[in-house]
Write an enzyme that holds these catalytic residues in place. Sequence first.
Site, PDB file in Angstrom:
ATOM      1  CB  THR A  93       1.129  -8.285   3.832  1.00 41.42           C
ATOM      2  OG1 THR A  93       0.525  -9.502   4.241  1.00 41.42           O
ATOM      3  CG2 THR A  93       0.318  -7.125   4.381  1.00 41.42           C
ATOM      4  CG  ASN A  94      -2.216 -10.573  -0.728  1.00 41.73           C
ATOM      5  OD1 ASN A  94      -1.513  -9.699  -1.210  1.00 41.73           O
ATOM      6  ND2 ASN A  94      -2.618 -11.616  -1.411  1.00 41.73           N
ATOM      7  CG  LEU A  95      -6.570  -6.096   3.251  1.00 46.91           C
ATOM      8  CD1 LEU A  95      -7.826  -5.391   2.753  1.00 46.91           C
ATOM      9  CD2 LEU A  95      -6.355  -5.841   4.738  1.00 46.91           C
TER      10      LEU A  95
END
Length: 227
Positions: A33-35
């Site tokens: 995932t991305n932050l």
Amino acid sequence: IVAAFQPKVLAGKRLLITAGPTFEPIDPVRGITNLSSGKMGYAVARAAREAGADVTLISGPTALATPHGVTRIDVQTAQQMMDAVNRSIDGQHVFVAVAAVADWRVTNPSTQKVKKTEDGGAPRIEFEQNPDILATIAARTTLAGHPYCVGFAAESENLMEYGAAKRERKGIPLLVGNIGHHTFGADDNEIVLFDDQGHTLLPRADKLTLARQLISEISKRINSQSL
Ligand code: CTP
Ligand code: CA
């Protein structure tokens, strides 16, 4: 200022907003995932609603409450976000892509949980590129009443150079830049607007204040285009 006193500069306009991260599964219990907390995208949705717009928010996984009066569609992966945008884009006046979309997905996610092995080895994971949702919509100039497209970019360095270049590469009239990771999850931010005239700094403020300023900038631009 409280919401009731926000000028209704977007009355009669429809806005589609993406927000939050996307999550790309490796197996049923793991993924990449991305932050992104989603706070900036949700603030933009709230500010647009306060300004009288009809707002649809397509959101990756977040822990946030839906802003009052906003229609929310939940998705997990970038492909699901692309599909949801495609289903909702018709008749939208403005498309604001705030989501931190994962650039890659796992080519062959496992349908069962991958087990550890005795020999201490680790799985090799293969990736392929996800669709670029913003660039796809920006390029589709045949869309009935082509929406005014706004992008966001979090850079870790060279914001002025990368921001201007990214706006052109994506083929969009307005790009909002910020210097990355230390603002992730924070309540305030400092942003730079890039357009065909150059750039404008919006000084550090909480995300809702910045979102309201951004909505005012967007409304000025679309109203001068007489959409
Ligand atoms: N974006 C998108 N779909 C993607 C990737 C990005 O819609 N698959 C949108 C984001 O929501 C944001 C803008 O494009 O509005 C810029 O995202 P960013 O990650 O900064 O740009 P990229 O083109 O992916 O370039 P890079 O990550 O390599 O800097
Ligand atoms: Ca990216």
